[in-house]
Design a protein around this motif. Structure first.
Motif, PDB file in Angstrom:
ATOM      1  N   ALA A 181       5.816  21.650  17.268  1.00 20.18           N
ATOM      2  CA  ALA A 181       4.719  21.230  15.931  1.00 20.18           C
ATOM      3  C   ALA A 181       4.279  22.264  14.464  1.00 20.18           C
ATOM      4  O   ALA A 181       4.393  23.400  15.152  1.00 20.18           O
ATOM      5  N   SER A 182       4.406  22.165  13.429  1.00 19.90           N
ATOM      6  CA  SER A 182       3.844  23.906  12.440  1.00 19.90           C
ATOM      7  C   SER A 182       3.462  23.072  11.318  1.00 19.90           C
ATOM      8  O   SER A 182       3.754  21.522  11.419  1.00 19.90           O
ATOM      9  N   ALA A 224       9.261   9.389  15.915  1.00 17.79           N
ATOM     10  CA  ALA A 224       9.186  10.664  15.644  1.00 17.79           C
ATOM     11  C   ALA A 224       7.994  11.150  14.749  1.00 17.79           C
ATOM     12  O   ALA A 224       7.333   9.914  14.062  1.00 17.79           O
ATOM     13  N   GLY A 225       7.161  11.924  15.269  1.00 21.77           N
ATOM     14  CA  GLY A 225       5.869  12.729  14.172  1.00 21.77           C
ATOM     15  C   GLY A 225       4.972  11.839  14.494  1.00 21.77           C
ATOM     16  O   GLY A 225       4.134  11.260  15.626  1.00 21.77           O
ATOM     17  N   THR A 226       3.447  12.925  14.252  1.00 19.19           N
ATOM     18  CA  THR A 226       2.211  12.467  14.112  1.00 19.19           C
ATOM     19  C   THR A 226       1.420  12.243  12.381  1.00 19.19           C
ATOM     20  O   THR A 226       0.576  12.277  12.922  1.00 19.19           O
ATOM     21  N   ALA A 227       2.119  12.505  11.892  1.00 20.09           N
ATOM     22  CA  ALA A 227       1.133  12.657  10.858  1.00 20.09           C
ATOM     23  C   ALA A 227       2.621  13.292   9.467  1.00 20.09           C
ATOM     24  O   ALA A 227       3.602  14.293  10.130  1.00 20.09           O
ATOM     25  N   ASP A 228       2.126  12.848   8.120  1.00 15.92           N
ATOM     26  CA  ASP A 228       3.980  13.081   7.207  1.00 15.92           C
ATOM     27  C   ASP A 228       3.256  15.362   6.711  1.00 15.92           C
ATOM     28  O   ASP A 228       4.131  15.110   6.355  1.00 15.92           O
ATOM     29  N   VAL A 230       3.061  17.335   9.108  1.00 19.32           N
ATOM     30  CA  VAL A 230       3.325  18.480  10.163  1.00 19.32           C
ATOM     31  C   VAL A 230       4.783  17.859  10.340  1.00 19.32           C
ATOM     32  O   VAL A 230       5.123  17.153  11.219  1.00 19.32           O
ATOM     33  N   VAL A 231       5.731  19.103  10.846  1.00 22.51           N
ATOM     34  CA  VAL A 231       7.002  19.130  11.436  1.00 22.51           C
ATOM     35  C   VAL A 231       6.883  18.565  12.932  1.00 22.51           C
ATOM     36  O   VAL A 231       5.938  19.238  13.586  1.00 22.51           O
ATOM     37  N   PRO A 232       7.292  17.675  12.962  1.00 22.63           N
ATOM     38  CA  PRO A 232       7.349  16.512  14.465  1.00 22.63           C
ATOM     39  C   PRO A 232       7.862  17.541  15.141  1.00 22.63           C
ATOM     40  O   PRO A 232       9.206  17.979  15.690  1.00 22.63           O
ATOM     41  N   ALA A 233       6.943  17.849  16.795  1.00 17.26           N
ATOM     42  CA  ALA A 233       7.655  18.242  18.220  1.00 17.26           C
ATOM     43  C   ALA A 233       7.878  17.715  18.560  1.00 17.26           C
ATOM     44  O   ALA A 233       8.772  17.663  20.500  1.00 17.26           O
ATOM     45  N   GLU A 234       7.946  15.858  18.899  1.00 15.23           N
ATOM     46  CA  GLU A 234       8.421  15.140  19.672  1.00 15.23           C
ATOM     47  C   GLU A 234       9.386  14.047  18.848  1.00 15.23           C
ATOM     48  O   GLU A 234       9.016  13.169  18.084  1.00 15.23           O
ATOM     49  N   THR A 235      10.572  13.778  19.561  1.00 13.79           N
ATOM     50  CA  THR A 235      11.415  12.124  18.357  1.00 13.79           C
ATOM     51  C   THR A 235      12.113  11.475  19.980  1.00 13.79           C
ATOM     52  O   THR A 235      12.601  11.658  21.035  1.00 13.79           O
ATOM     53  N   ARG A 236      11.959  10.332  19.953  1.00 13.28           N
ATOM     54  CA  ARG A 236      12.229   9.511  21.477  1.00 13.28           C
ATOM     55  C   ARG A 236      13.284   8.830  20.287  1.00 13.28           C
ATOM     56  O   ARG A 236      12.477   7.571  19.259  1.00 13.28           O
ATOM     57  N   VAL A 237      14.040   8.469  21.265  1.00 15.48           N
ATOM     58  CA  VAL A 237      15.402   7.122  20.445  1.00 15.48           C
ATOM     59  C   VAL A 237      15.929   6.554  21.699  1.00 15.48           C
ATOM     60  O   VAL A 237      16.037   6.925  22.974  1.00 15.48           O
ATOM     61  N   ARG A 238      15.937   4.889  21.675  1.00 15.99           N
ATOM     62  CA  ARG A 238      16.151   4.329  22.650  1.00 15.99           C
ATOM     63  C   ARG A 238      17.934   4.198  21.826  1.00 15.99           C
ATOM     64  O   ARG A 238      18.219   3.675  20.871  1.00 15.99           O
ATOM     65  N   VAL A 239      18.394   4.070  23.110  1.00 16.31           N
ATOM     66  CA  VAL A 239      20.081   3.239  23.598  1.00 16.31           C
ATOM     67  C   VAL A 239      20.767   2.078  23.917  1.00 16.31           C
ATOM     68  O   VAL A 239      20.191   2.463  25.509  1.00 16.31           O
ATOM     69  N   ASP A 240      20.823   1.126  23.387  1.00 20.34           N
ATOM     70  CA  ASP A 240      22.249   0.092  23.823  1.00 20.34           C
ATOM     71  C   ASP A 240      22.875   0.511  24.883  1.00 20.34           C
ATOM     72  O   ASP A 240      23.823   0.685  23.511  1.00 20.34           O
ATOM     73  N   VAL A 241      23.390   0.226  25.687  1.00 14.59           N
ATOM     74  CA  VAL A 241      24.576   0.539  26.250  1.00 14.59           C
ATOM     75  C   VAL A 241      25.363  -0.700  27.079  1.00 14.59           C
ATOM     76  O   VAL A 241      24.488  -1.134  28.281  1.00 14.59           O
ATOM     77  N   ARG A 242      26.602  -1.232  26.535  1.00 13.96           N
ATOM     78  CA  ARG A 242      27.481  -2.214  27.263  1.00 13.96           C
ATOM     79  C   ARG A 242      28.898  -2.317  27.807  1.00 13.96           C
ATOM     80  O   ARG A 242      29.652  -1.613  26.726  1.00 13.96           O
TER      81      ARG A 242
END
Length: 359
Positions: A181-182, A224-228, A230-242
């Protein structure tokens, strides 16, 4: 043949006791209600098997086991959904939370078993956590499947009442991108933008799919992110696979594990796996002909969705799926069941049960 009015009333009885996954109190009430209905219709008591997520409901007709009827009584809908969408029977359709997936199918099974002249060898198991991965029921359902030697799964039918003869393997991954973050205005270059890195990774992830092989890899949810500012320190992406086969399972899992950051300062963590193995059409090779004998008009179809039948088929146990209700809208507020088909689906399941040879 089961009377439509009785079937509808029994579906109403199950739908009107809500059973959201992971709500232990609600699933306990649902299991008790279901067990009481089973005993009323079959004349034999069901057992409640405790688990951390609520009770599973097990019933046996006695004798040496030869077939397991497998379903689940948990639903994807939260408490309060019933108040918003009460059970209704109108214009030939049944509606209400969980009516299609799969409380109408459970009722069909109970009546099919109750109509048998001899139910010895038949077991029914309705678990409390299929909708959230079956972690608390997998060992039990696999044990009973192997003991019985044949499995009939009550997931909703395919379009038009088709029986499901094959299923893709399925899993969910979570890709966690770690940055730094920054302040987005004062010192953006001091940060490591996890959202930008995640955008690169989403494109790579989507390319892992292979339409020719029947493999789909679909990014579905991102946070992603915590505030507009703040450079986001963490992003989570969910992925469905078949996937359709074990080779594709291995390839996709390896590709996900090999994700590499474009920004070398970022790190990538990959969680999850393909937890439900594929159910090949060969798994239904001995049981689907029995369905055709019971109803020559029935058709089979391979589908992309997964169920507990994936687990039983992976053990080498003959498995036939999609024997539940005819309707549509699974997991959606508009889910519905074609009420007129209930007696015929009872007869179909009864006909299959009568044709399964004793061990």
């Amino acid at each position: 043949m089961a009377e439509l009015e009785v079937l509808v009333d029994d579906v109403r009885r199950l739908v009107e006791v809500e059973s959201p996954s992971l709500d232990v109190d609600a699933c306990t009430a649902s299991a008790e209600n279901l067990a009481a209905l089973i005993e009323e219709r079959t004349g034999r008591a069901a057992s409640l098997i405790d688990s951390p997520v609520g009770p599973h409901v097990h019933w046996s007709g006695g004798g040496e086991p030869s077939v397991l009827i497998l379903g689940h009584h948990d639903t994807v809908f939260p408490l309060g959904a019933l108040a918003e969408r009460p059970f209704r029977h109108a214009d030939g359709k049944l509606t209400g939370p969980g009516v299609f997936d799969m409380k109408a199918g459970i009722v069909q099974a109970i009546h099919a078993v109750a109509e048998l002249d001899d139910a010895s060898g038949v077991e029914m198991l309705f678990t409390a956590d299929e909708e959230v991965g079956s972690a608390a029921s997998r060992d039990l359902l696999e044990e009973r499947a192997q003991a019985c030697g044949n499995v009939l799964v009550l997931e909703p039918s395919g379009d038009g009442g088709a029986i499901k003869t094959g299923r893709k393997g399925a899993g969910t991954f979570e890709v966690v991108v770690h940055g730094r973050a920054s302040h987005a205005g004062l010192d953006p270059d001091a940060g490591i933008n996890s959202l930008i890195e995640a955008a690169h990774q989403v494109l790579v992830i989507a390319s892992i799919g292979d339409a020719a092989a029947g493999t789909t890899v679909t990014p579905t949810v991102a946070k992603a992110g915590t505030a507009d500012n703040v450079v986001p320190a963490e992003t989570r992406v969910r992925v469905d696979v078949r996937v359709t086969g074990p080779e594709e399972k291995d390839r996709v899992e390896a590709a996900m594990a090999a994700l590499t950051p474009v920004d070398e300062r970022a790190t990538i963590e990959v969680l999850g796996r393909i937890g439900r193995p594929p159910m090949p059409e060969s798994a239904s090779a001995t049981l689907f002909p029995l369905a055709q004998q019971a109803d020559p008009g029935v058709v089979g179809v391979a589908v992309g969705g997964a169920s507990d039948g994936n687990f039983t088929a992976a053990l080498g146990v003959p498995t036939l799926d999609g024997l539940g209700a005819v309707g549509g809208g699974a997991h959606a507020d508009h889910e519905w069941v074609d009420a007129s088909t209930l007696p015929a689906r009872v007869a179909l399941l009864r006909g299959i049960l009568e044709r399964i040879p004793a061990p």
